[in-house]
Motif scaffolding. Structure first.
Motif, PDB file in Angstrom:
ATOM      1  N   ASP A 286       1.364  -1.410  -0.456  1.00 21.48           N
ATOM      2  CA  ASP A 286       0.087   0.265  -0.243  1.00 21.48           C
ATOM      3  C   ASP A 286       0.981   0.736  -0.223  1.00 21.48           C
ATOM      4  O   ASP A 286       2.063   1.055   0.291  1.00 21.48           O
ATOM      5  CB  ASP A 286      -0.878  -0.306   1.379  1.00 21.48           C
ATOM      6  CG  ASP A 286      -1.660  -0.969   1.624  1.00 21.48           C
ATOM      7  OD1 ASP A 286      -2.510  -1.871   0.037  1.00 21.48           O
ATOM      8  OD2 ASP A 286      -2.301  -1.921   2.135  1.00 21.48           O
ATOM      9  N   ILE A 287       0.662   2.412  -0.952  1.00 20.07           N
ATOM     10  CA  ILE A 287       1.032   3.446  -1.217  1.00 20.07           C
ATOM     11  C   ILE A 287       0.378   4.507  -0.782  1.00 20.07           C
ATOM     12  O   ILE A 287      -0.477   4.591  -2.424  1.00 20.07           O
ATOM     13  CB  ILE A 287       2.274   3.109  -1.776  1.00 20.07           C
ATOM     14  CG1 ILE A 287       3.390   2.351  -1.747  1.00 20.07           C
ATOM     15  CG2 ILE A 287       3.131   4.619  -2.381  1.00 20.07           C
ATOM     16  CD1 ILE A 287       3.903   2.384  -3.447  1.00 20.07           C
ATOM     17  N   GLU A 288       0.309   5.665  -0.759  1.00 21.01           N
ATOM     18  CA  GLU A 288      -0.121   7.023  -0.963  1.00 21.01           C
ATOM     19  C   GLU A 288       0.728   7.946  -1.171  1.00 21.01           C
ATOM     20  O   GLU A 288       1.858   8.232  -1.337  1.00 21.01           O
ATOM     21  CB  GLU A 288      -0.283   7.692   1.057  1.00 21.01           C
ATOM     22  CG  GLU A 288      -1.359   6.752   2.015  1.00 21.01           C
ATOM     23  CD  GLU A 288      -1.251   7.652   3.329  1.00 21.01           C
ATOM     24  OE1 GLU A 288      -0.792   8.814   3.707  1.00 21.01           O
ATOM     25  OE2 GLU A 288      -2.090   6.935   3.678  1.00 21.01           O
ATOM     26  N   ILE A 289      -0.258   8.012  -2.483  1.00 15.83           N
ATOM     27  CA  ILE A 289       0.363   9.154  -3.540  1.00 15.83           C
ATOM     28  C   ILE A 289      -0.323  10.862  -3.227  1.00 15.83           C
ATOM     29  O   ILE A 289      -1.323  10.892  -3.405  1.00 15.83           O
ATOM     30  CB  ILE A 289       0.461   9.085  -4.459  1.00 15.83           C
ATOM     31  CG1 ILE A 289       1.524   7.684  -4.988  1.00 15.83           C
ATOM     32  CG2 ILE A 289       0.969  10.288  -6.042  1.00 15.83           C
ATOM     33  CD1 ILE A 289       1.421   7.393  -6.085  1.00 15.83           C
ATOM     34  N   SER A 290       0.383  11.494  -2.632  1.00 19.97           N
ATOM     35  CA  SER A 290      -0.001  13.426  -2.930  1.00 19.97           C
ATOM     36  C   SER A 290      -1.232  13.372  -4.094  1.00 19.97           C
ATOM     37  O   SER A 290      -0.669  13.451  -4.787  1.00 19.97           O
ATOM     38  CB  SER A 290       0.810  14.080  -2.816  1.00 19.97           C
ATOM     39  OG  SER A 290      -0.383  15.018  -2.369  1.00 19.97           O
ATOM     40  N   HIS A 291      -2.450  14.290  -4.035  1.00 16.28           N
ATOM     41  CA  HIS A 291      -3.268  14.413  -4.785  1.00 16.28           C
ATOM     42  C   HIS A 291      -3.441  13.182  -5.435  1.00 16.28           C
ATOM     43  O   HIS A 291      -4.107  13.917  -6.684  1.00 16.28           O
ATOM     44  CB  HIS A 291      -2.344  15.327  -5.806  1.00 16.28           C
ATOM     45  CG  HIS A 291      -2.255  16.727  -4.596  1.00 16.28           C
ATOM     46  ND1 HIS A 291      -2.216  17.032  -3.723  1.00 16.28           N
ATOM     47  CD2 HIS A 291      -0.359  17.051  -4.901  1.00 16.28           C
ATOM     48  CE1 HIS A 291      -2.439  18.108  -3.218  1.00 16.28           C
ATOM     49  NE2 HIS A 291      -0.705  18.014  -3.380  1.00 16.28           N
TER      50      HIS A 291
ATOM     51  N   ASP B 143       0.146  10.718 -20.415  1.00 16.04           N
ATOM     52  CA  ASP B 143      -0.329  11.526 -19.252  1.00 16.04           C
ATOM     53  C   ASP B 143      -2.193  10.293 -19.753  1.00 16.04           C
ATOM     54  O   ASP B 143      -2.870  10.866 -20.950  1.00 16.04           O
ATOM     55  CB  ASP B 143      -1.614  13.175 -19.647  1.00 16.04           C
ATOM     56  CG  ASP B 143      -1.626  13.873 -18.617  1.00 16.04           C
ATOM     57  OD1 ASP B 143      -2.051  13.274 -17.693  1.00 16.04           O
ATOM     58  OD2 ASP B 143      -2.029  14.893 -18.344  1.00 16.04           O
ATOM     59  N   LEU B 144      -2.269  10.307 -18.347  1.00 19.47           N
ATOM     60  CA  LEU B 144      -3.572   9.194 -18.292  1.00 19.47           C
ATOM     61  C   LEU B 144      -4.963   9.750 -17.779  1.00 19.47           C
ATOM     62  O   LEU B 144      -5.670   9.360 -17.886  1.00 19.47           O
ATOM     63  CB  LEU B 144      -3.280   7.962 -17.671  1.00 19.47           C
ATOM     64  CG  LEU B 144      -2.638   7.164 -17.640  1.00 19.47           C
ATOM     65  CD1 LEU B 144      -1.893   6.110 -17.113  1.00 19.47           C
ATOM     66  CD2 LEU B 144      -2.924   6.885 -19.225  1.00 19.47           C
ATOM     67  N   GLY B 145      -4.590  11.442 -17.688  1.00 22.15           N
ATOM     68  CA  GLY B 145      -5.031  11.828 -17.466  1.00 22.15           C
ATOM     69  C   GLY B 145      -5.921  12.374 -16.177  1.00 22.15           C
ATOM     70  O   GLY B 145      -5.626  13.725 -15.501  1.00 22.15           O
ATOM     71  N   PHE B 146      -5.599  11.464 -15.127  1.00 19.60           N
ATOM     72  CA  PHE B 146      -5.680  11.780 -13.363  1.00 19.60           C
ATOM     73  C   PHE B 146      -4.294  11.635 -13.260  1.00 19.60           C
ATOM     74  O   PHE B 146      -3.687  11.675 -11.888  1.00 19.60           O
ATOM     75  CB  PHE B 146      -6.315  10.402 -12.759  1.00 19.60           C
ATOM     76  CG  PHE B 146      -6.304   9.287 -13.051  1.00 19.60           C
ATOM     77  CD1 PHE B 146      -5.550   8.861 -11.692  1.00 19.60           C
ATOM     78  CD2 PHE B 146      -7.072   8.836 -14.263  1.00 19.60           C
ATOM     79  CE1 PHE B 146      -5.736   7.322 -11.339  1.00 19.60           C
ATOM     80  CE2 PHE B 146      -6.000   7.337 -14.482  1.00 19.60           C
ATOM     81  CZ  PHE B 146      -5.771   6.855 -13.081  1.00 19.60           C
ATOM     82  N   ILE B 147      -3.236  10.767 -13.995  1.00 17.58           N
ATOM     83  CA  ILE B 147      -1.953  10.490 -13.337  1.00 17.58           C
ATOM     84  C   ILE B 147      -1.020  10.555 -14.681  1.00 17.58           C
ATOM     85  O   ILE B 147      -1.241  10.269 -15.884  1.00 17.58           O
ATOM     86  CB  ILE B 147      -1.544   8.955 -12.520  1.00 17.58           C
ATOM     87  CG1 ILE B 147      -0.718   8.928 -11.543  1.00 17.58           C
ATOM     88  CG2 ILE B 147      -1.709   8.182 -13.471  1.00 17.58           C
ATOM     89  CD1 ILE B 147      -0.622   7.580 -10.726  1.00 17.58           C
ATOM     90  N   ASN B 148       0.314  10.763 -14.025  1.00 12.37           N
ATOM     91  CA  ASN B 148       1.565  10.359 -15.419  1.00 12.37           C
ATOM     92  C   ASN B 148       1.932   9.412 -14.858  1.00 12.37           C
ATOM     93  O   ASN B 148       2.418   9.216 -13.696  1.00 12.37           O
ATOM     94  CB  ASN B 148       2.660  11.489 -15.488  1.00 12.37           C
ATOM     95  CG  ASN B 148       1.315  12.850 -15.757  1.00 12.37           C
ATOM     96  OD1 ASN B 148       0.680  13.213 -16.853  1.00 12.37           O
ATOM     97  ND2 ASN B 148       2.091  13.540 -14.740  1.00 12.37           N
TER      98      ASN B 148
ATOM     99  N   LEU C 229      -1.608   2.115  -4.868  1.00 19.31           N
ATOM    100  CA  LEU C 229      -2.414   3.536  -4.767  1.00 19.31           C
ATOM    101  C   LEU C 229      -3.234   4.482  -4.617  1.00 19.31           C
ATOM    102  O   LEU C 229      -4.210   4.402  -4.725  1.00 19.31           O
ATOM    103  CB  LEU C 229      -1.255   3.586  -5.980  1.00 19.31           C
ATOM    104  CG  LEU C 229      -0.252   3.243  -7.255  1.00 19.31           C
ATOM    105  CD1 LEU C 229       0.085   4.273  -8.151  1.00 19.31           C
ATOM    106  CD2 LEU C 229       0.632   2.879  -6.040  1.00 19.31           C
ATOM    107  N   ARG C 230      -2.719   5.215  -3.208  1.00 13.38           N
ATOM    108  CA  ARG C 230      -4.307   5.748  -3.016  1.00 13.38           C
ATOM    109  C   ARG C 230      -3.307   7.364  -2.476  1.00 13.38           C
ATOM    110  O   ARG C 230      -2.596   7.234  -2.051  1.00 13.38           O
ATOM    111  CB  ARG C 230      -4.919   4.550  -1.079  1.00 13.38           C
ATOM    112  CG  ARG C 230      -4.915   3.777  -0.861  1.00 13.38           C
ATOM    113  CD  ARG C 230      -5.796   3.095  -0.186  1.00 13.38           C
ATOM    114  NE  ARG C 230      -6.377   1.827  -0.383  1.00 13.38           N
ATOM    115  CZ  ARG C 230      -5.863   0.737   0.247  1.00 13.38           C
ATOM    116  NH1 ARG C 230      -4.043   0.673  -0.104  1.00 13.38           N
ATOM    117  NH2 ARG C 230      -5.940  -0.204  -0.228  1.00 13.38           N
TER     118      ARG C 230
END
Length: 374
Positions: A141-146, A250-255, A370-371
């Motif tokens: 489990d990994i937290e990613i900002s925004h 660029d996938l829209g919500f994440i690169n 990823l959250r």
């Protein structure tokens, strides 16, 4: 020249290890008293086989079956060397305590020797099995900002398709990954470890991988060793993976971006170019970078990325090489914070390189959950 020096060095080390096993285990065990000549022959034959493999491992003389067989013959020497070393340490402790192993009752001594031989045989088998088996999943489990939506990513590294691991191994990995219903699949280098033409009959099986956003691939060092242009031609022609060589999406919500491997610096072709990989990215969004060698994070400014995914280390693969990996790469396996924003995850890899041998470092398939941070 480097190939010959490396081959000679490895052969010499294993030759000395075989001598050590004979002198300090075979000659010391009363249970082997009448089998010493047999074991001397076995150890000498092992040495010849190990030397043969080192010289001819890159040639066409060994088909897949024989290659796998010879690659597994390093395990007995490796495992029994450490068993013998442990026995010598035990003898030293007993000597310091003023006791002698020779004074132990014959029945107990024979029982102990049989146990040692069986233990050595077991860890030899287990070390080979650990290398060639299809790995289990390691969920992280990994937290990613925004990050605005949860993302389930299957991460594969260091599959090393070639003479040891081939179609069946790949098919079973694909089946296991598909059972997880992931959003994205990333393959972070060292997928190919053979001449590209030998993979043509089955490399298209990668198209069977199923995910919401597709499969993304970055180069590893071994792709360069087998003709980087030919490898890329094969993968572009036979698979539908998105190949990221100093390129971002660029996938829209994440690169997601990928760079060439560090070995490209030495070979003068497709070296890492982080600036080029970031050209098409909106860096205000969460960003993932695929970089095969974790050392990349020490040589380049990766501060624009939230998560770097790497492999290459195999988690050390063979004890005590994790110590050397740590010195050379700076990281071995697992999740590392690089800054308040950026994290690095290093996978132990799905396959192996060289001898069919893994000790204290199990292979793995990785699921990254990823959250967004709360």
């Amino acid at each position: 020249m480097i190939f010959l020096i490396f081959s000679f060095g490895v052969t010499l080390i294993f030759g000395l290890a075989n001598i050590y096993i004979y002198k300090r285990l075979v000659l010391k065990f009363i249970t082997l008293k009448y089998l010493r000549r047999l074991f001397a022959l076995i150890l000498f034959t092992l040495f010849l086989a190990q030397a043969f493999f080192m010289v001819f491992r890159s040639s066409e003389y060994l088909n897949d079956t024989w290659y796998s067989f010879f690659a597994s013959l390093y395990a007995p020497t490796y495992c029994f060397f450490f068993v013998t070393l442990l026995l010598d340490f035990l003898r030293l402790v007993l000597t310091l305590l003023g006791k002698s192993f020779m004074k132990i009752a014959s029945f107990l001594k024979v029982s102990f020797e049989i146990f040692v031989l069986l233990f050595g045989a077991f860890i030899t088998y287990f070390s080979i099995y650990s290398a060639i088996k299809v790995p289990e999943f390691n969920e992280v489990d990994i937290e990613i900002s925004h990050l605005t939506k949860e993302l389930k990513v299957a991460m594969l590294t260091d599959i090393h398709l070639g003479k040891n691991l081939h179609e069946k191994f790949l098919s079973e990995i694909i089946e296991k990954v598909n059972s997880k219903n992931v959003d994205m699949i990333v393959i972070v280098g060292d997928l190919v470890d053979a001449k590209p033409e030998t993979l043509k009959p089955y490399i298209s099986k990668l198209n069977d991988l199923k995910s919401t956003y597709g499969t993304f691939y970055a180069l590893g060092n071994h792709e360069y060793y087998h003709g980087i242009n030919e490898v890329l031609e094969l993968l572009k022609g036979q698979t539908n993976m998105r190949i990221l060589v100093n390129e971002g999406v660029d996938l829209g919500f994440i690169n997601i971006a990928g760079v060439g491997d560090l070995v490209g610096l030495r070979k003068g072709i497709l070296a890492p170019d982080l600036a080029r990989a970031k050209v098409d990215l909106n860096l205000s969004k969460p960003s993932i970078l695929l970089a095969h060698q974790p050392k990349t994070t020490q040589l380049y400014d990766v501060s624009d990325f939230d998560l770097i995914l790497s492999g290459h280390t195999h988690g050390g693969q063979i004890f005590p090489f994790a110590l050397l990996v740590k010195l050379q790469q700076g990281f071995v396996s697992g999740l590392y914070p690089l800054s308040e924003k950026t994290q690095l995850f290093v996978s132990r890899g799905a396959g192996f390189w060289g001898p069919s041998l893994r000790t204290f470092s199990q292979s793995e398939l990785v699921i990254l959950n990823l959250r967004g941070d709360k």
